[in-house]
Design an enzyme around this catalytic site. Sequence first.
Site, PDB file in Angstrom:
ATOM      1  CE  LYS A  99     -18.905  34.118  69.282  1.00 58.48           C
ATOM      2  NZ  LYS A  99     -19.254  32.994  70.168  1.00 58.48           N
ATOM      3  CB  SER A 121     -23.570  32.364  66.882  1.00 59.53           C
ATOM      4  OG  SER A 121     -23.263  33.473  66.076  1.00 59.53           O
ATOM      5  CE1 TYR A 131     -18.034  37.672  70.941  1.00 56.40           C
ATOM      6  CE2 TYR A 131     -19.793  39.143  70.201  1.00 56.40           C
ATOM      7  CZ  TYR A 131     -19.377  38.060  70.944  1.00 56.40           C
ATOM      8  OH  TYR A 131     -20.289  37.363  71.704  1.00 56.40           O
ATOM      9  CG  ASN A 174     -20.779  28.794  76.305  1.00 57.10           C
ATOM     10  OD1 ASN A 174     -21.744  29.535  76.196  1.00 57.10           O
ATOM     11  ND2 ASN A 174     -19.851  28.981  77.256  1.00 57.10           N
ATOM     12  CB  ILE A 203     -24.051  31.674  78.576  1.00 57.30           C
ATOM     13  CG1 ILE A 203     -24.577  33.123  78.670  1.00 57.30           C
ATOM     14  CG2 ILE A 203     -24.996  30.816  77.759  1.00 57.30           C
ATOM     15  CD1 ILE A 203     -24.372  33.957  77.422  1.00 57.30           C
ATOM     16  CB  VAL A 256     -26.333  36.869  79.195  1.00 55.78           C
ATOM     17  CG1 VAL A 256     -26.437  36.110  80.513  1.00 55.78           C
ATOM     18  CG2 VAL A 256     -27.269  36.274  78.153  1.00 55.78           C
ATOM     19  CG  ASP A 262      -5.280  27.571  76.308  1.00 48.90           C
ATOM     20  OD1 ASP A 262      -6.104  28.353  75.773  1.00 48.90           O
ATOM     21  OD2 ASP A 262      -4.150  27.930  76.659  1.00 48.90           O
TER      22      ASP A 262
END
Length: 338
Positions: free
Chosen positions: A202, A165, A198, A110, A30, A233, A83
């Site tokens: 987010k 997010s 995760y 992102n 993305i 995606v 990084d």
Amino acid sequence: MFFSRKVITEDELVDLHGKVAIVTGGNTGIGYATIEFLARRGARVYMGSRNQGRAQKAIEEIEAKLQKSGNDNQASIHWLQLDLSDPRSVKEAATEFIAKEERLDILVNNASHSSFGPYKLNQDGLLDIMVVNHISHFVLTETLLPLLRHTATLEDSDVRIVNVSSTAHTHAATESFAAKENLNKQFGDSVTGYLATYGHSKLANILHIKNLQTRLKAQYSPITCLAVHPGAVMTVGASGFLNSVPFFGWLLKVFLGPLFFTSWTQGAMTSAFAAAGKEVAETRKSKDEVERRKYEGGYLVPVANISEPSTYAKDERLQRELYETTMEVLTEMGIAFK
Ligand SMILES: NC(=O)c1ccc[n+]([C@@H]2O[C@H](COP(=O)([O-])OP(=O)(O)OC[C@H]3O[C@@H](n4cnc5c(N)ncnc54)[C@H](OP(=O)(O)O)[C@@H]3O)[C@@H](O)[C@H]2O)c1
């Protein structure tokens, strides 16, 4: 009237000649497609990436695509070494950026750690996924903030900060961010547990962007801050997650993947709109206060529609706690902000 977009084209983005952007994790997925959108509109874009080889390859590919399609906006894409597993080096990278660039119009946070575990504590006692997804992006944003705020005072500026997010933030029920342990919260060693951990990081992306919008407004800085869910995606990250699902993950990927997952370009549309959508620019000029504030601290879902994030994401106490705890943790690590 309910209106839902199906697509964003480059014509729906503002002209970005003379504007400068950073997109983290831009060497694939993305982020890669977001850079392509911004470059097509003439921006000078920095691809925040940890690996020079992968970054250079991606830059050459995007430049070749632009040339092949007859885009004459003279794309200018550069590698920014970044990084995100090391917040101290992120601080240095952002400080060097400020020394060399006079403006920053768009920041798209992102990049992401993979959404499957096991996750580990790093040498600072912080969970790796929270470091990459929230803490390092927080360091990047807060270090660049003086430059972003300066840019917002320039004529014809329209500065945007975008946190990418995920709808996975709704999997994380998080009552508190008041202590370091809350940053390290994990939801178990299963596929759904990993996904919720995760989602916790987010959720932090949305809480951070909303808190940032509140702080900037209090300082009368006209910067627009937005959080985005890009949709499902088919990227390296999504593919890795499906592969981690026991027994039938590959089945999901091969048979349902094409039905439920979109392309990188489709996935980048909501981020590109948040970063440079003409409609966001137009509403900012509206005489009507509600309209003018439509996108401030907003949460966008595909394609480029305002939506409501979870109750946790809207909780101002959690937004404040996350800000304060992140600052405390960074102070312990010797990272300070002006
Ligand atoms: N794909 C989806 O279906 C989906 C759904 C909801 C939300 N999202 C969100 O959309 C964003 C982009 O997702 P994606 O699927 O395009 O991701 P992806 O294909 O997994 O790519 C992740 C990017 O982040 C970079 N990255 C990872 N760790 C890093 C580190 N320590 N330092 C610097 N860069 C690092 C990767 O670089 P390397 O190439 O060096 O690994 C890569 O460029 C993420 O924030 C993700 O949470 C995606």
